[in-house]
Design an enzyme around this catalytic site. Structure first.
Site, mmCIF file in Angstrom:
data_model
loop_
_atom_site.group_PDB
_atom_site.id
_atom_site.type_symbol
_atom_site.label_atom_id
_atom_site.label_comp_id
_atom_site.label_asym_id
_atom_site.label_seq_id
_atom_site.Cartn_x
_atom_site.Cartn_y
_atom_site.Cartn_z
ATOM 1 N N TRP A 150 7.614 -0.539 0.434
ATOM 2 C CA TRP A 150 8.772 0.349 0.459
ATOM 3 C C TRP A 150 10.050 -0.282 -0.042
ATOM 4 O O TRP A 150 11.050 0.394 -0.172
ATOM 5 C CB TRP A 150 8.985 0.807 1.906
ATOM 6 C CG TRP A 150 8.816 -0.332 2.883
ATOM 7 C CD1 TRP A 150 7.702 -0.606 3.622
ATOM 8 C CD2 TRP A 150 9.748 -1.389 3.164
ATOM 9 N NE1 TRP A 150 7.881 -1.770 4.351
ATOM 10 C CE2 TRP A 150 9.130 -2.265 4.087
ATOM 11 C CE3 TRP A 150 11.049 -1.689 2.729
ATOM 12 C CZ2 TRP A 150 9.754 -3.417 4.571
ATOM 13 C CZ3 TRP A 150 11.671 -2.839 3.208
ATOM 14 C CH2 TRP A 150 11.019 -3.683 4.120
ATOM 15 N N ASN A 151 10.079 -1.596 -0.303
ATOM 16 C CA ASN A 151 11.381 -2.213 -0.597
ATOM 17 C C ASN A 151 11.894 -1.859 -1.989
ATOM 18 O O ASN A 151 13.089 -1.735 -2.199
ATOM 19 C CB ASN A 151 11.332 -3.735 -0.377
ATOM 20 C CG ASN A 151 10.283 -4.426 -1.199
ATOM 21 O OD1 ASN A 151 9.322 -3.809 -1.658
ATOM 22 N ND2 ASN A 151 10.432 -5.715 -1.394
ATOM 23 N N GLU A 249 0.574 -10.087 -4.499
ATOM 24 C CA GLU A 249 2.004 -10.446 -4.544
ATOM 25 C C GLU A 249 2.513 -10.425 -3.114
ATOM 26 O O GLU A 249 2.807 -9.366 -2.564
ATOM 27 C CB GLU A 249 2.778 -9.405 -5.375
ATOM 28 C CG GLU A 249 2.468 -9.416 -6.844
ATOM 29 C CD GLU A 249 3.044 -10.627 -7.554
ATOM 30 O OE1 GLU A 249 3.749 -11.442 -6.927
ATOM 31 O OE2 GLU A 249 2.772 -10.754 -8.754
ATOM 32 N N CYS A 283 11.134 -9.882 -1.731
ATOM 33 C CA CYS A 283 10.248 -11.042 -1.527
ATOM 34 C C CYS A 283 10.818 -12.308 -2.162
ATOM 35 O O CYS A 283 10.520 -13.401 -1.700
ATOM 36 C CB CYS A 283 8.848 -10.746 -2.027
ATOM 37 S SG CYS A 283 8.818 -10.117 -3.696
HETATM 38 P P1 NAD Z 1 3.407 -4.802 6.721
HETATM 39 O O1 NAD Z 1 2.768 -6.064 6.364
HETATM 40 O O2 NAD Z 1 2.864 -4.023 7.881
HETATM 41 O O3 NAD Z 1 3.395 -3.810 5.485
HETATM 42 C C1 NAD Z 1 3.805 -4.186 4.200
HETATM 43 C C2 NAD Z 1 3.216 -3.149 3.261
HETATM 44 O O4 NAD Z 1 1.803 -3.244 3.305
HETATM 45 C C3 NAD Z 1 3.531 -1.709 3.681
HETATM 46 O O5 NAD Z 1 3.809 -0.949 2.529
HETATM 47 C C4 NAD Z 1 2.266 -1.217 4.367
HETATM 48 O O6 NAD Z 1 2.048 0.170 4.193
HETATM 49 C C5 NAD Z 1 1.201 -2.002 3.670
HETATM 50 N N1 NAD Z 1 0.052 -2.267 4.512
HETATM 51 C C6 NAD Z 1 0.043 -2.706 5.791
HETATM 52 N N2 NAD Z 1 -1.211 -2.849 6.229
HETATM 53 C C7 NAD Z 1 -2.029 -2.492 5.208
HETATM 54 C C8 NAD Z 1 -3.441 -2.444 5.037
HETATM 55 N N3 NAD Z 1 -4.291 -2.806 5.996
HETATM 56 N N4 NAD Z 1 -3.914 -2.025 3.840
HETATM 57 C C9 NAD Z 1 -3.075 -1.683 2.838
HETATM 58 N N5 NAD Z 1 -1.746 -1.714 2.936
HETATM 59 C C10 NAD Z 1 -1.219 -2.125 4.102
HETATM 60 O O7 NAD Z 1 4.918 -5.038 6.969
HETATM 61 P P2 NAD Z 1 6.193 -4.111 7.093
HETATM 62 O O8 NAD Z 1 6.659 -4.123 8.511
HETATM 63 O O9 NAD Z 1 6.106 -2.809 6.389
HETATM 64 O O10 NAD Z 1 7.106 -5.057 6.259
HETATM 65 C C11 NAD Z 1 7.465 -6.286 6.780
HETATM 66 C C12 NAD Z 1 6.855 -7.441 6.073
HETATM 67 O O11 NAD Z 1 6.127 -7.095 4.929
HETATM 68 C C13 NAD Z 1 7.958 -8.334 5.594
HETATM 69 O O12 NAD Z 1 8.229 -9.315 6.545
HETATM 70 C C14 NAD Z 1 7.462 -8.887 4.323
HETATM 71 O O13 NAD Z 1 6.855 -10.134 4.565
HETATM 72 C C15 NAD Z 1 6.387 -7.981 3.871
HETATM 73 N N6 NAD Z 1 6.758 -7.211 2.683
HETATM 74 C C16 NAD Z 1 6.697 -7.848 1.502
HETATM 75 C C17 NAD Z 1 7.035 -7.175 0.358
HETATM 76 C C18 NAD Z 1 7.006 -7.868 -0.968
HETATM 77 O O14 NAD Z 1 7.666 -7.415 -1.882
HETATM 78 N N7 NAD Z 1 6.210 -8.922 -1.121
HETATM 79 C C19 NAD Z 1 7.444 -5.856 0.429
HETATM 80 C C20 NAD Z 1 7.482 -5.214 1.657
HETATM 81 C C21 NAD Z 1 7.117 -5.920 2.792
#
Ligand code: NAD
Length: 476
Positions: A150-151, A249, A283
């Site tokens: 979502w970012n 990523e 990120c």
């Molecule tokens: P999260 O790890 O729960 O989710 C991150 C993303 O992954 C979300 O879009 C979510 O829908 C997806 N996701 C989660 N579980 C999944 C699964 N089993 N299968 C497929 N997709 C899945 O975290 P969050 O609370 O949404 O975000 C917080 C953390 O996520 C941050 O601390 C950061 O580390 C990471 N993040 C990283 C990026 C990046 O650009 N690398 C972007 C968003 C979030």
């Protein structure tokens, strides 16, 4: 403005077959601004059938015609940028100018992938005897399952689907449920530009249910995920179990190393802007600011002053420098990290608190006296927090930079060619930028090492992820 975002399967916008939806919330106001349809397993089967049929159609379309469709989609994004920027800001929170940049860069990514798709060259390899012809040709790898966060709700999607489509693959993308309308508008631009039905499919729902179903499915040949390290490791393991190619990523904890010979004013200004962009939910956001002792106090003072000067508010309002975090869950997670650091002796030099009584706003925050026992020095904060610590020698800075298992981005400011060369050789990172901020353009490679993942997006490498090399040899 209310958006009922639907699934896009086999060229048709539709609800999930069991009519399940999730609310979409504006993080600046806490108002429900729409819903997003959730896919049931039957819908995923439809998407898989569509992607299988779509792949047969799309791989047979010439690279030139694929190019024309992707370029047209890029033009449509540019024409629609004002309307789309307000959708993106309303569901994600970032200030309007940042949303515009994201959409225009997404258009540039479509252009780049369109062009690179026309240059998916193979090669002729000299044979061991004159009559043998040997060639390596590059083919689209097959239907792709992509998972995006979502970012950057549009550009995270386009960085996967544009090279996949440019290479001739079909795609099922599960975009983020927090920010669905931006992803849907990107898909709409591609559909309006003439992508054949089934080539591009968009789903939402329960992330784990969808990834657990799509990744092992025999139709899917390639996985691409952007998100956190723990989720990435799970998906990579599942991909490995089913022998699927994968691009991961994942997170970072970027060091920004400032030497005493740097242009301090410029370094501080650039790094503050970069730290608080998208409220730090990036990120590659600079996180550990390692500053050489003799300029440390001055850096902290300037950085904190810059942080205090940022106007925090609704991203739709002119003059807003930083919007809210994406949701209350993220706000709570970041507040917990600040509380842990404060309790372990960290000093809050700017911000540190929630703002207002609605929306998920946090002040731009600066922490000093940070130690490696603090959670925030080890976990990706993914929020508007700068951690500043002094260092004496280059070796000390390198040791701290390499201490964590992450290796995504790093930043350094120095006028010394020797320092630049030493850091270039020693910092364990996928990307390192000196004296400016130069990451994530369509034409440059983007990706990490260590726990930050593998595979690259951007650059010519973006196409490699979606192409398989086939060796052909002929005797007359
Ligand atoms: P999260 O790890 O729960 O989710 C991150 C993303 O992954 C979300 O879009 C979510 O829908 C997806 N996701 C989660 N579980 C999944 C699964 N089993 N299968 C497929 N997709 C899945 O975290 P969050 O609370 O949404 O975000 C917080 C953390 O996520 C941050 O601390 C950061 O580390 C990471 N993040 C990283 C990026 C990046 O650009 N690398 C972007 C968003 C979030």
């Amino acid at each position: 403005m209310s958006h009922q975002t639907q699934l896009f399967i086999a060229g048709v916008w539709r609800d999930g077959s069991d009519r399940r939806t999730l609310d979409v919330v504006n993080p600046a106001t806490d108002d429900v601004i729409g819903t997003v349809a959730c896919a049931a397993i039957g819908d995923l089967d439809d998407a898989l059938n569509a992607a299988a049929a779509g792949f047969k159609v799309w791989r047979a379309v010439s690279a030139l015609d694929r190019y024309k469709i992707l370029r047209r989609a890029g033009e449509l994004l540019r024409e629609r940028v004002d309307a789309l920027a307000s959708i993106l800001t309303t569901e994600q929170g970032k200030p309007l100018p940042e949303s515009r940049v994201e959409i225009l860069l997404s258009a540039d990514v479509l252009d780049w992938a369109a062009e690179e798709g026309r240059r998916a060259y193979g090669r002729i390899i000299p044979g061991r005897s004159n009559h043998i012809l040997q060639s390596a040709v590059r083919e689209p790898v097959g239907p792709v399952a992509a998972f995006t966060p979502w970012n950057f709700p549009m550009s995270q999607v386009v960085r996967k689907i544009a090279p996949a489509l440019g290479a001739g693959c079909s795609v099922i993308v599960k975009a983020a449920e927090d920010t669905p309308a931006s992803a849907a508008e990107l898909v709409r631009a591609l559909a309006d530009a003439g992508i054949p039905a089934g080539v591009l499919n968009l789903v939402f729902g329960d992330p784990a249910e969808i990834s657990n179903y799509l990744i092992p499915h025999p139709v899917i040949r390639k996985i691409s995920f952007t998100g956190s390290v723990p989720v990435g490791k799970k998906l990579a393991a599942l991909a490995g179990e089913h022998m699927k190619r994968a691009t991961m990523e994942l997170g970072g904890h970027a060091p920004a190393i400032v030497f005493d010979d740097a242009d301090l004013e410029e370094a501080t200004a650039l790094l503050t802007g970069s730290k608080f962009r998208n409220a730090g939910q990036v990120c590659v956001s600079p996180t550990r600011f390692l500053v050489q002792e003799s300029v440390y106090d001055k850096f902290v003072e300037r950085f904190a002053a810059n942080a205090n000067a940022i106007k925090v508010g609704n991203g739709l309002e002119a003059g807003t420098g930083m919007g809210p975090l994406v949701n209350h869950r993220r706000l709570q997670a970041v507040e917990d990290l600040i509380a842990d650091a404060a309790q372990k002796g960290g000093t809050i030099r700017a911000g540190g608190s929630r703002l207002g009584n609605k929306g998920s706003f946090l002040e731009p925050t600066v922490l000093t006296e940070v130690t490696t026992s603090m959670r925030i020095m080890n976990e990706e904060p993914f929020g508007p927090i700068a951690l500043i610590a002094p260092f004496r020698h280059l070796d000390d800075a390198v040791e701290e930079a390499n201490r964590l298992p992450f290796g995504l981005a790093a930043y350094a400011f120095s006028r010394s060619a020797r320092t630049v060369a030493a850091l270039g050789a020693q910092v364990e990172t996928g990307m390192l930028t000196f004296n400016h901020l130069g990451l994530a353009l369509p034409e440059v490679p983007f990706g990490g090492v260590k726990d930050s993942g593998y595979g690259l997006e951007g650059g010519t490498e973006a196409m490699d992820a979606y192409l398989a090399t086939k060796f052909l040899t002929h005797a007359p």
